[in-house]
Motif scaffolding. Structure first.
Motif, short mmCIF file in Angstrom:
data_model
loop_
_atom_site.label_atom_id
_atom_site.label_comp_id
_atom_site.label_asym_id
_atom_site.label_seq_id
_atom_site.Cartn_x
_atom_site.Cartn_y
_atom_site.Cartn_z
N GLY A 158 -58.91 -14.15 -70.12
CA GLY A 158 -59.36 -15.62 -70.47
C GLY A 158 -58.50 -16.05 -70.24
O GLY A 158 -58.44 -17.62 -70.36
N LEU A 159 -56.81 -16.12 -70.56
CA LEU A 159 -56.07 -16.71 -70.76
C LEU A 159 -56.34 -17.56 -68.37
O LEU A 159 -55.86 -18.57 -68.48
N PHE A 160 -55.98 -16.60 -67.76
CA PHE A 160 -55.93 -16.81 -66.44
C PHE A 160 -58.01 -17.36 -65.87
O PHE A 160 -57.22 -18.36 -64.99
N GLU A 161 -58.40 -17.52 -66.98
CA GLU A 161 -59.37 -18.13 -66.81
C GLU A 161 -59.18 -19.66 -66.93
O GLU A 161 -60.16 -20.41 -66.24
N LYS A 162 -58.51 -20.03 -68.38
CA LYS A 162 -58.44 -21.14 -68.39
C LYS A 162 -57.21 -22.24 -67.32
O LYS A 162 -57.57 -22.64 -66.99
N ALA A 163 -56.23 -21.06 -67.13
CA ALA A 163 -55.50 -21.81 -66.04
C ALA A 163 -56.14 -21.87 -64.70
O ALA A 163 -55.57 -22.84 -63.72
N ALA A 164 -56.54 -21.09 -64.60
CA ALA A 164 -57.75 -21.31 -63.56
C ALA A 164 -58.76 -22.20 -63.00
O ALA A 164 -58.35 -22.72 -62.18
N GLY A 165 -59.14 -22.68 -64.39
CA GLY A 165 -59.62 -23.75 -64.24
C GLY A 165 -59.51 -24.83 -64.06
O GLY A 165 -60.17 -26.54 -64.06
N GLN A 166 -57.83 -25.04 -64.23
CA GLN A 166 -57.00 -25.93 -63.95
C GLN A 166 -56.81 -26.81 -62.28
O GLN A 166 -55.62 -27.43 -61.76
N GLY A 167 -56.98 -24.54 -61.93
CA GLY A 167 -56.24 -24.81 -60.10
C GLY A 167 -55.04 -24.19 -60.14
O GLY A 167 -54.52 -24.58 -59.37
N HIS A 168 -54.06 -23.49 -60.84
CA HIS A 168 -53.13 -22.99 -61.07
C HIS A 168 -54.04 -21.95 -59.95
O HIS A 168 -54.06 -20.98 -60.38
N ALA A 169 -52.47 -21.24 -58.46
CA ALA A 169 -53.54 -20.82 -57.78
C ALA A 169 -52.48 -19.42 -58.11
O ALA A 169 -53.67 -18.29 -58.08
N GLY A 170 -51.79 -19.28 -59.10
CA GLY A 170 -51.64 -17.50 -59.64
C GLY A 170 -52.78 -17.07 -60.53
O GLY A 170 -52.84 -16.52 -60.67
N ALA A 171 -53.66 -17.75 -60.93
CA ALA A 171 -54.47 -17.57 -62.06
C ALA A 171 -55.60 -17.38 -61.53
O ALA A 171 -56.03 -16.41 -61.87
#
Length: 285
Positions: A210-223
Motif C-alpha cells: 500500500g505504501l509503495f502504491e502511494k509513492a508510485a502514484g507520485q512518480g517515485h522510481a524505487g516505489a
C-alpha cells in the motif's frame, strides 16, 4: 536540425522574456518578495523538500542554463523564506560555489530547514567542499530526522552502518511513519521497505504494498520498481503480470536499474551461469 535549434533558442528567449516581464510587473515590495519566491521555486525547488508547497514540482538538478537566474531570484527571496535560502544553497552548489553553498546551508539549517540539514550533513559525511566530520553529519541527520525529513532518517541509518552509534530501527520506523502521513513519497517508499523486511516492527507485506502504491502514484522510481516486483509475484496483493510490466517500464524510464534488469529478465528468461553459479548472460527466444 537547424530549425529545431532555432525553435529551441526562441522558446528559451521567450521563456526568459516572460520571466522578465513578470518580474517587472511587480507592484509592491511585499508582492515583489512573493514573485521572487515563485521564480526561485520554479528554477531551484527540491522535489524532496518538506517545506516545498504541493503545487511546486521542483527539479532534481538545477539546469546549468537556469543557475544564474536561480541565484538572482533565490538570493532576493532568501531574506523572507528559509525555503528560498536553502534553494539559494542548491543554486550555489550547482554553480560550484561550495564555500558559499556550505555557508548558506548552515544559515538555512539554523532557520529550521531540514533539507538544508541533510545537504550539509551529506557534505560533511563525504568531505565534499568541507572538512569531513561524521559526528557533525550525524547530528544534522538526527535533527532532520526528528523534524520528519525522510532523507534525514535514511542518511542517519546509512551513516550508522558505516560506523559509529547505530540508529534505532524502531525510532526510524516511527519517524518515517510520521513523514509518510504527510504524503512524502520518499518516506512512504522507505517505510514500505522496512515493513516488507520486518525492520523496526512487524513484517507486513500488505501495508508495504500500500505504501509503495502511494509513492508510485507520485512518480517515485524505487516505489514503482517495488510495485512491479510485488505485482509480479503476488506479494501483498493480487498477482498481475501486465501491471508489473507497466510499473517496471515507468521505473526504468526514470533510470531505475533494478526495473531495467526485471524487464530484461522478462524478455530473456533463460539464465546461463558458470560453474560457480554466477550469471553469465540471459538467453532470449
Amino acid at each position: 536540425m537547424t530549425t529545431r535549434f532555432g525553435a529551441s533558442a526562441l522558446a528559451h528567449l521567450i521563456g526568459f522574456a516572460i520571466l522578465a516581464a513578470f518580474a517587472a510587473s511587480r507592484p509592491s515590495p511585499g508582492q515583489a518578495q512573493s514573485a521572487d519566491l515563485v521564480l526561485c521555486d520554479r528554477l531551484a525547488a527540491d522535489p524532496a523538500d518538506p517545506d516545498k508547497p504541493a503545487d511546486v514540482r521542483g527539479v532534481a538538478e538545477i539546469a546549468a542554463a537556469d543557475v544564474p537566474t536561480a541565484l538572482k531570484f533565490c538570493r532576493s527571496a532568501a531574506g523572507g523564506s528559509r525555503r528560498a535560502l536553502y534553494q539559494l544553497g542548491r543554486a550555489q552548489a550547482a554553480n560550484q560555489q561550495m564555500p558559499e553553498a556550505v555557508a548558506t546551508y548552515r544559515k538555512a539549517a539554523d532557520r529550521g530547514s531540514s533539507s538544508a540539514m541533510v545537504e550539509l550533513g551529506v557534505l560533511l559525511a563525504t568531505g565534499h567542499g568541507i572538512a569531513k566530520d561524521d559526528d557533525q553529519a550525524r547530528r544534522l541527520f538526527s535533527r532532520a530526522a526528528e523534524a520528519g525529513n525522510p532523507r534525514g532518517v535514511v542518511n542517519l541509518a546509512a551513516l550508522s552502518k558505516a560506523g559509529g552509534p547505530q540508529a534505532d530501527p524502531v525510532k526510524s520506523r516511527a519517524l518515517l511513519a510520521k513523514a509518510a502521513e504527510a504524503n512524502s513519497a520518499e518516506a512512504q517508499y522507505q517505510l514500505g521497505l522496512m515493513m516488507a523486511d520486518g525492520t523496526g516492527g512487524p513484517q507486513d507485506d500488505v501495508a508495504a504494498r500500500g505504501l509503495f502504491e502511494k509513492a508510485a502514484g507520485q512518480g517515485h522510481a524505487g516505489a514503482l520498481e517495488r510495485m512491479g516486483a510485488f505485482s509480479l509475484s503476488g506479494r501483498g496483493g493480487p498477482q498481475d503480470k501486465s501491471a508489473a510490466r507497466a510499473y517496471f517500464e515507468k521505473a526504468a524510464a526514470l533510470g531505475n536499474d533494478d526495473a531495467r534488469a526485471a524487464l530484461k529478465r522478462a524478455e530473456c528468461p533463460y539464465v546461463i551461469k558458470d560453474k560457480r553459479g554466477n550469471v553469465v548472460t540471459n538467453l532470449c527466444f
